[in-house]
Design an enzyme around this catalytic site. Sequence first.
Site, PDB file in Angstrom:
ATOM      1  N   GLU A  34     -12.393  -2.930  12.060  1.00 12.79           N
ATOM      2  CA  GLU A  34     -12.425  -2.175  10.800  1.00 12.79           C
ATOM      3  C   GLU A  34     -13.551  -2.646   9.877  1.00 12.79           C
ATOM      4  O   GLU A  34     -14.328  -1.838   9.383  1.00 12.79           O
ATOM      5  CB  GLU A  34     -11.075  -2.312  10.103  1.00 12.79           C
ATOM      6  CG  GLU A  34     -11.043  -1.612   8.762  1.00 12.79           C
ATOM      7  CD  GLU A  34      -9.687  -1.697   8.084  1.00 12.79           C
ATOM      8  OE1 GLU A  34      -8.753  -2.279   8.652  1.00 12.79           O
ATOM      9  OE2 GLU A  34      -9.569  -1.154   6.967  1.00 12.79           O
ATOM     10  N   GLU A  64       0.830  -1.205   0.000  1.00 11.49           N
ATOM     11  CA  GLU A  64       0.000   0.000   0.000  1.00 11.49           C
ATOM     12  C   GLU A  64       0.868   1.260   0.000  1.00 11.49           C
ATOM     13  O   GLU A  64       0.718   2.140   0.858  1.00 11.49           O
ATOM     14  CB  GLU A  64      -0.975  -0.043   1.192  1.00 11.49           C
ATOM     15  CG  GLU A  64      -1.909  -1.247   1.116  1.00 11.49           C
ATOM     16  CD  GLU A  64      -2.950  -1.340   2.218  1.00 11.49           C
ATOM     17  OE1 GLU A  64      -2.711  -0.812   3.309  1.00 11.49           O
ATOM     18  OE2 GLU A  64      -4.002  -1.949   1.965  1.00 11.49           O
ATOM     19  N   ASP A  98      -8.026  -9.451   3.849  1.00 14.37           N
ATOM     20  CA  ASP A  98      -7.733  -8.355   4.757  1.00 14.37           C
ATOM     21  C   ASP A  98      -8.795  -8.260   5.854  1.00 14.37           C
ATOM     22  O   ASP A  98      -9.693  -7.433   5.762  1.00 14.37           O
ATOM     23  CB  ASP A  98      -7.721  -7.055   3.932  1.00 14.37           C
ATOM     24  CG  ASP A  98      -7.212  -5.869   4.711  1.00 14.37           C
ATOM     25  OD1 ASP A  98      -6.802  -6.072   5.859  1.00 14.37           O
ATOM     26  OD2 ASP A  98      -7.223  -4.761   4.171  1.00 14.37           O
TER      27      ASP A  98
HETATM   28  O1  GCW Z   1      -7.131  -3.130   5.907  1.00 13.06           O
HETATM   29  C1  GCW Z   1      -6.093  -2.247   5.619  1.00 13.06           C
HETATM   30  C2  GCW Z   1      -6.455  -0.975   6.288  1.00 13.06           C
HETATM   31  C3  GCW Z   1      -5.297  -0.019   6.356  1.00 13.06           C
HETATM   32  C4  GCW Z   1      -4.144  -0.732   7.030  1.00 13.06           C
HETATM   33  C5  GCW Z   1      -3.795  -1.982   6.230  1.00 13.06           C
HETATM   34  C6  GCW Z   1      -2.680  -2.796   6.858  1.00 13.06           C
HETATM   35  C7  GCW Z   1      -2.412   0.144   8.429  1.00 13.06           C
HETATM   36  O2  GCW Z   1      -7.544  -0.401   5.602  1.00 13.06           O
HETATM   37  O3  GCW Z   1      -5.718   1.109   7.086  1.00 13.06           O
HETATM   38  O4  GCW Z   1      -3.026   0.107   7.174  1.00 13.06           O
HETATM   39  O5  GCW Z   1      -4.918  -2.808   6.152  1.00 13.06           O
HETATM   40  O6  GCW Z   1      -2.990  -3.769   7.509  1.00 13.06           O
HETATM   41  O7  GCW Z   1      -1.530  -2.460   6.699  1.00 13.06           O
END
Ligand code: GCW
Length: 610
Positions: A344, A237, A316
Site C-alpha cells: 500500500e 476508521e 500504519d
Molecule cells: O492503511 C489503512 C488502509 C485501509 C485499511 C486500514 C486497516 C482495511 O488505507 O484501507 O482498511 O489501514 O488496516 O484497517
Amino acid sequence: MSKTIRRAWLPFLNVDVPRDCDTPEKVAAFELKAGCAALKLPVPALKLDPALGEGYAISGGAITGGDTGVLYGAYAWLMAAAAGERAPESLQKPYWPLRMINCWDNADGSIERGYAGRSLWFEGGDFCYDEGRLRQLGRMLASVGLNVLCVNNVNVKAEAELLIEDYLPKLAKLADLFRPFGVRLMTSIDFSRPLAHGVGTADPLDPGVQRWWRERADAIWRAVPDFAGFLVKADSEHRPGPFTYGRTHAEGANMLARAVAPHGGVLVWRAFVYNCMQDWRDAATDRPKAAFDTYAPLDGQFDDNVILQVKYGPYDFQVREPISPTLYAMKRTRLAMELQLAQEYTGQQIDLFAMNPMWREFTEDLPPEALCAVAAVSNLGRDDNFTGHPFAAANLYGFGRYAWDPFASPEAVLRGWARLSYHLPAAQESTLTDMLMNSRAVYEKYTASLGLCWMVRPETHYGPSPSGYEFDVWGTYHRASRDAVGIDRTASGNGYVLQYPEDMRARYDTPEACPDNLKLFFHRLRYDYVMADGRTLIQRLYDDHFEGCAGAEAMGEALKTLDLPEPDKSEAAERMERQIKNAREWRDVVNTFFHRLSGADDARGRKIYE
Ligand code: GCW
C-alpha cells in the site's frame, strides 16, 4: 480453455495437485513423486509421526513429520533439491504456531489495497473461483508453511453474511480445498452484525447478543470443524465496535472469544484504533500514541483465546516506523504482529520493495517470544502471476520463511526465492538478490527520508504529495515550516517516546542518539541542523532524494542484465519503467517542496525546480 497456471517459486512442480489428494499426507506423497520426476531424483520415503505436529525431520533418505509436518518436510526437501542444496537434517519446527495471511477481499470481487487484480475467490457478491488456481495457491502457502487464511476484508461489507446458513456450505467447500495444504480458514466479522438479524443491539454485555454470536459460531464450526476463528476491526476508521455501547475492547473481544472458545477457535482483535477525524490544528493529539493509550491499560483483561493483532509500527505500514510500543506494553496478553505484503505505502507492487530485511529489524527490536503469532495482509490477486509484479512473490515467499523462522537471514531467503523462481547464472542471481536486498533502502530514500512519512497522495497512497495529508483528518502531519520539519515526540515534546521501555527511550529521545532513518519521526529539527556526517538536514533531504532516484535508475539497468523467462521479463520491465518515473516525480516534488520552504540551495548544484 484453461491457461497454464503460473507456479511462482515452484516451477519444478509442473503438474497440478489433483483433487483426490485430500490430506496433507497424500499431497506430500504426490508432490514428492511429481517433483522428483521433474528433478530426476529418486523419491524419498515419507513417514508419518503425529507426535511431530507441524514439525519434520529429514534423515537417511526419509522425511518424517506430523500431520502437516510431512507436507512441510516434503516441500523443504523438494525446494532444497531444486535449489541444488541439502535440506537440513535436524528437526524443523515453525517458530509461531499461527502464520496467517489476511486477505482484504470484498464479496464484489474487488480487493481493498489490492495490486494484483481482483479477488481469487469472490465475484459478484458470492464465492466464485478456479479450483486449480486455488490448489496452486494452497501449494504455494504450504510450501512456505503458512497455515491460516482469512478470506475477507477487515472492513466487512456484503460478505458479512458469510456466517449465515446460506453461505456456510460454500465456505465449507473453500475450506475443503485448502485443508489438504494445512491451511485453515478464518473470516473477518462485523461487530454490529446482530443488528441486521433482529437483535436490537450489538452491546457485548447483552445476553441476546452473546447468544446470537454463540449460535453463529456453533453453525460455522458445524460446517467447518477446523475453522480457525474470527478477525475483528472494531471502532476503527468508522467501523462499529464496543465503544458505541460504552464497553471496552476487552469486553468486546472476550464476548466473541467466548463464542468461539468451545470450538477451539481464536478471536483475533486488531489494535488499530485512533482518531481518524482529527483536527490538524490540534497538536496535542498524536496518532502514534493511540494504540498504546487504548490497549496498554487493558493488559491482563483479555481471555486466553484472544490475540491482539498489532501493526508493526504505531502509524500504519509506513516505509519506516519505529516498532510499535504496544508490543512491549502487554506482557499478559497474547499478541500478534501485523505486516503488510500488499504494498500500500511501499510501491503498490509496481516499485520494488522486498520486505524481509525490514522484518528482520523487527526481530532485533522485539524478542519474537513476545508474540504468539504473525499475520500479514495479502498481496495476492487474480493476476496470472498472483502478485502483480512477479518479484512481489518474494514477499509472500519471504513472509512464510519469516513466520517459520524470524531469525533467518533475509539475504538467504531472498536468494532462495530468486534461485527457485529463475535458476539464473550465478552472477545474475546475485544481481537479482542485491536488487531485492537494496530495494527498500532505495524506495525509502525517495519517499520517506529521515523517517518523514505520509508525503503520499491521499487515498491512492502512490506518488508524492507532500502536503496531501497535512491539513486532513487522519492524524498524519509532518508540520514542515520555513525553518523546521518533523514532530517532537521526545519526553519534553509530546511524550510519545515514554511509551517505550526505558532502554529504548534513550535510543530515540535525543536527536544525536536517534538513528538517522527515524530522526524526523521523533524530532522536530531545523533545516540547518548538522547531522553526524557533517551534512545539514536540508542537504541530507536533497541528497537522499537524488540518490533514491539514481538507485531506481540503477536497478533499471541491473534488471536489463537478467535473462528472465517471459512473461516475467516484460512484466518486471514494464513495472520498472513506472517505478523510475515515480522515483523522478518523488525526487523533484519533494526537493522543490523543501527548497521553496527553506530557500536553501543544493550544495552540489543539482537541478531543483523552482
Ligand atoms: O492503511 C489503512 C488502509 C485501509 C485499511 C486500514 C486497516 C482495511 O488505507 O484501507 O482498511 O489501514 O488496516 O484497517
